[in-house]
Design a protein around this motif. Sequence first.
Motif, PDB file in Angstrom:
ATOM      1  N   THR B  21      36.336  38.151  45.224  1.00 15.00           N
ATOM      2  CA  THR B  21      35.574  39.205  44.556  1.00 15.00           C
ATOM      3  C   THR B  21      34.540  39.723  45.543  1.00 15.00           C
ATOM      4  O   THR B  21      33.892  38.928  46.240  1.00 15.00           O
ATOM      5  CB  THR B  21      34.849  38.625  43.326  1.00 15.00           C
ATOM      6  OG1 THR B  21      35.798  37.947  42.520  1.00 15.00           O
ATOM      7  CG2 THR B  21      34.176  39.714  42.524  1.00 15.00           C
ATOM      8  N   ARG B 459      42.943  44.330  37.876  1.00 17.78           N
ATOM      9  CA  ARG B 459      41.719  43.864  38.538  1.00 17.78           C
ATOM     10  C   ARG B 459      41.160  44.988  39.417  1.00 17.78           C
ATOM     11  O   ARG B 459      41.477  45.090  40.608  1.00 17.78           O
ATOM     12  CB  ARG B 459      42.035  42.622  39.380  1.00 17.78           C
ATOM     13  CG  ARG B 459      40.799  41.961  39.966  1.00 17.78           C
ATOM     14  CD  ARG B 459      41.162  40.722  40.739  1.00 17.78           C
ATOM     15  NE  ARG B 459      40.006  40.144  41.388  1.00 17.78           N
ATOM     16  CZ  ARG B 459      40.043  39.121  42.234  1.00 17.78           C
ATOM     17  NH1 ARG B 459      41.225  38.571  42.530  1.00 17.78           N
ATOM     18  NH2 ARG B 459      38.948  38.658  42.784  1.00 17.78           N
ATOM     19  N   GLU B 464      36.297  44.196  36.973  1.00 16.76           N
ATOM     20  CA  GLU B 464      35.594  42.966  37.358  1.00 16.76           C
ATOM     21  C   GLU B 464      34.185  42.980  36.778  1.00 16.76           C
ATOM     22  O   GLU B 464      33.693  41.966  36.267  1.00 16.76           O
ATOM     23  CB  GLU B 464      35.524  42.856  38.885  1.00 16.76           C
ATOM     24  CG  GLU B 464      36.836  42.412  39.511  1.00 16.76           C
ATOM     25  CD  GLU B 464      36.728  42.215  41.021  1.00 16.76           C
ATOM     26  OE1 GLU B 464      37.658  41.635  41.586  1.00 16.76           O
ATOM     27  OE2 GLU B 464      35.712  42.630  41.622  1.00 16.76           O
ATOM     28  N   ALA B 496      41.619  35.558  37.777  1.00 14.99           N
ATOM     29  CA  ALA B 496      42.833  36.045  38.444  1.00 14.99           C
ATOM     30  C   ALA B 496      43.820  34.905  38.645  1.00 14.99           C
ATOM     31  O   ALA B 496      45.035  35.082  38.516  1.00 14.99           O
ATOM     32  CB  ALA B 496      42.469  36.670  39.784  1.00 14.99           C
ATOM     33  N   HIS B 504      45.367  41.209  38.814  1.00 11.06           N
ATOM     34  CA  HIS B 504      45.078  41.222  37.383  1.00 11.06           C
ATOM     35  C   HIS B 504      44.081  40.129  37.022  1.00 11.06           C
ATOM     36  O   HIS B 504      43.956  39.120  37.735  1.00 11.06           O
ATOM     37  CB  HIS B 504      46.357  41.040  36.559  1.00 11.06           C
ATOM     38  CG  HIS B 504      47.130  42.303  36.410  1.00 11.06           C
ATOM     39  ND1 HIS B 504      47.884  42.845  37.447  1.00 11.06           N
ATOM     40  CD2 HIS B 504      47.246  43.179  35.376  1.00 11.06           C
ATOM     41  CE1 HIS B 504      48.442  43.975  37.040  1.00 11.06           C
ATOM     42  NE2 HIS B 504      48.069  44.194  35.792  1.00 11.06           N
ATOM     43  N   LEU B 505      43.416  40.325  35.892  1.00  8.33           N
ATOM     44  CA  LEU B 505      42.467  39.330  35.372  1.00  8.33           C
ATOM     45  C   LEU B 505      42.957  38.895  33.999  1.00  8.33           C
ATOM     46  O   LEU B 505      43.435  39.730  33.213  1.00  8.33           O
ATOM     47  CB  LEU B 505      41.075  39.945  35.255  1.00  8.33           C
ATOM     48  CG  LEU B 505      40.439  40.394  36.576  1.00  8.33           C
ATOM     49  CD1 LEU B 505      39.192  41.221  36.300  1.00  8.33           C
ATOM     50  CD2 LEU B 505      40.089  39.177  37.437  1.00  8.33           C
TER      51      LEU B 505
END
Lengths: 258, 811
Positions: B21, B459, B464, B496, B504-505
Amino acid sequence: MTETRFRRLVLELGHGAADPATISAAASFARILGLDLFALFVEDEALLRVSDLPFTREISPVTFRWRPLQAGQLEIDLRATADRARRHLAAAARATGIRQSFQVYRGDPGSHVIETCVATDIVVVSPPRRVEGDTAHGYQVLRETARLSAASVLWLPPAAVPRSGPIVAVAADPDDPGLGVARRVADQTRERLVVLMPEAAIGDAVAVRPLRGESLQDLAATLDDVKERLIVMSRAGPLGDMGARVSVQRGVPVLVVE
Amino acid sequence: MREASPAAPQALPPDRLYRRTDPAALDFATTEEMAQLPGLIHQPRAREAIGFGTCIGQPGFNIFAVGDTAGRVREAIRLMLDEAALSQRGPPDWVYVYNFADPQRPRALSLPAGRAPGFQKAVHDLIAELKAALPAVFESEDYQKQRGAMEQAIQAKGQAAFAALNEKAQAKNIAILRTPAGFTLAPMRDGKIVPPADFNAWPRDEQLAIQQAIESLEKDLEDTLRGMPRLEKETRDAVQALERETARLAMEHPVEQAKADFADLPEILAHLETLTADLLQNVHLFTARQEAAADPVLAMRLDGALEKFEINVLISQSDHGLDAPVVEELNPTLANLVGRIEYMQMQGALVTNFRQIKAGALHRANGGTLLLDVRALLSEPYSWAALKRALTRREIVIEDVTRFIGMTTTVSLEPDPIPLNIKVVLFGDRSLYYMLSAADPDLARHFKVLADFDDSFERTVENEMMLARMIGAMAKQEGLKPLDREAVGRIIEHAARIAEDQTHLTLRVELIRDLVTEISHWAGVAHRTVATKDDVEHAIAKQIARASRIRDLGQSMIVRNIALIDTSGAQVGQVNGLSVMSLGGFAFGKPTRITCSVRPGAGRIVDIEREVELGGPLHSKGVLILSGYLASRYGQDTPISLNASLVFEQSYGGVDGDSASSTELYALLSAISELPLRQDIAVTGSVNQHGIVQAIGGANDKIEGYFDICVARGLTGTQGVMIPASNAQNLMLRADVTEACASGKFSIWPIETIGQGIELLTGHAMGERGVDGIYPEGTVNRAVVDRLERFARVVKEVGGKSEDGGKGDKT
């Protein structure tokens, strides 16, 4: 003024007064006056003997059927009636918290009442709450007997007894023995005391109503604005021999003190 | 797409193994300073479906919400429904009242929302007031006098008749005596009863005269007595009329008071009218209370008789505000769903009345929404069918399960059904939805709206940040410690990893919430007021440690050579496959040795897992694809004279999925070509008939599972895992794995074709046919073709007869 100290309230249950309302009313008075309640059930010997006559029959007011009057059956019925009366008495005593006793005798009801009652007793006389009313032979006998006995008499009205209202004393003079009893009942019940006295006897006494005559109408006129729960009088005083009639007319119990 | 000429695969660089991130995108220091994000994030599809389902009023448009787990769907849908409920008007209250015309069928009455308790209180107060007022009125002097006078007047008639008879009797010297059972007549003299002895001594004619007089009077007595019942009835009627009139007057004011607040509700007023009429018929229930004071049994009976006037508030909106209710029934038994009638034991018998009717979830949710876990619903006998019946009838009928099975013979009630206007939301995992829709055609009739919850969302930097705000909201709502930016960043990375996708989350909010809770705990243990990245790492490690006993046992077995997995050297017909085990929500990768043996035969590949019924259909499909691959590549000119056996060694449980099909193909090609395969490489990936390696699930767990074994034995620098190239985007590997890869001690190879994979495993190129149609020497294909030709010759020599006649996948 000499005030009689009562000991027992005597209730004769054999003549048909064994109904719960009468027993309950008697128990309430025993509690108010602080007396024991003594009930006697006299199996009428004369009635038992009548069954020896071959032609006597009895009719049921429920089924309207006739059947021969038999001594054996009569005894069973009397015992059952006595048992029922005993149960009602016990229940009424429990409800009011008084002491009670119950005795069964055989003989002449009138004689037994006269023999049993003494000056410190009050005998309860209640007309049967049944169709024959005060014409019933047993009631008439008891009414006469009560008059003859040494005891004071509490005449109960045929209808329900009021639960509240002033206590009325009908006195001959300020020394009337009924006056003391009435005062004591008024204290006990926390009710107002209304004293009636012949005009001549009142003197300087205040809060006393003049009784202008000695008839039922005079009494009704004097108590026109009063809804009393009990009338107390002495036998020797005004209206003293009219206790039963006063009770019926006013619809309240009347205690006639000896 | 067909397998093209393989280019040598390169190990993935470390930055492809994990997507971090960007801390710069998270513009906060701790979650405390962030704007909260209430409710649900993302889920546009499900949100729209639920919005549609809750707005549409037509029957049948109930909602079936599905997701990967029921728990997550429940939480998400609850949030959406609560939002929707706020904008809806509350449904009415419902009460059950005594049915004075038919006591076995209690009546259901509705009142505007929140007014049922007031109605109940008004009626209760009315009865309480009458309990005090009526006895007082009936004991009053006025009433008693009126009644006494009335009774006396009527009785006087009877007594007059009796007195006349008595007078007549006395005139004839006869007494009327009361016996316990009735009346009798006896001779009398001087006012006294004549004893029998005296009577018998009388002259005969006197005796006869008395007897005749008695006979005559007996008739009069009977006539008099027969007239009495009429008088008694007259008395009774008069007293009853007086009672009723007295009660009516006494009740007038209290009843009007009770009605006052309900003047706008005709149905309620009508009930109060009926109730009043019944009260007038049952005044004795109030007046007998004095006698009941000394008789507990009578008191109980009177109290019981008065219960019929009370009101049973079944449902009132007053206890949850006036918005449309959203009710969830966790235990949807038949009784909890449609309500029940309870019974009381009284003197050995089971009895009930309308006050024992209890609401079910359908009642509580009526006018709003009912949430039910479909698994719980289907687990309860009769409940699913009862729910469908209620939705079909559009009314709630209280059904007694004991009656269905004939267990109860007690007289019961048949309460009025209550109209049903409800939105039912079933939630559960997808498999249940698909199973139920296949098995029960009614599902489509009653649940027309499918709300399918996404498991993950894209994502992006914005998303985020959205997840970060949700984490902040969770911490605040649950009273947890705030988290700093790095901690939130690490949680996003973990989201993730849960989604198994760098791009993707996860939307499995419950997992994130659990993690945030644990992070807060560990931060507290470390005496920190704000949770840091270390706390996140610690919490994740502890979660894994708690669940990893079976994984550790398995790895220990491999390290101790009980489960045989080579991590160095090379072997013919043997390769390290990778599988994923999921136990209690914890998944981990597990290396498995896959071997293949070949011999001349009729062209069958025997899948031993399938032979012993340990292989699932997807696994069998994978093996069949291998047959297709062999046939298309090597059997174009002549039939393949080969029998092969494939087996997952030391596998004692079921095997399913096709993620090992490429692995099996490598083992098969090695066994045929007699070229050894590297044992320091583990392989995963499915393959199609053309040799293209395809994506599989659980790539991260599989890589880490093999990595752990290699670490335990010591990293050699040659070890690694071959994964389908398309799975590279799924990699969110543990830090120790990425670090090993960065330092060249471990490798992850993205493989696109079988050719690439076999070259890496054998060191030999796959080989392309030359212009002469022949594969070059030293290639895998050449070795395979040569071996197959030898098998063909053997088969031809022995008459082409197969070694075994068993089942197999013929190439």
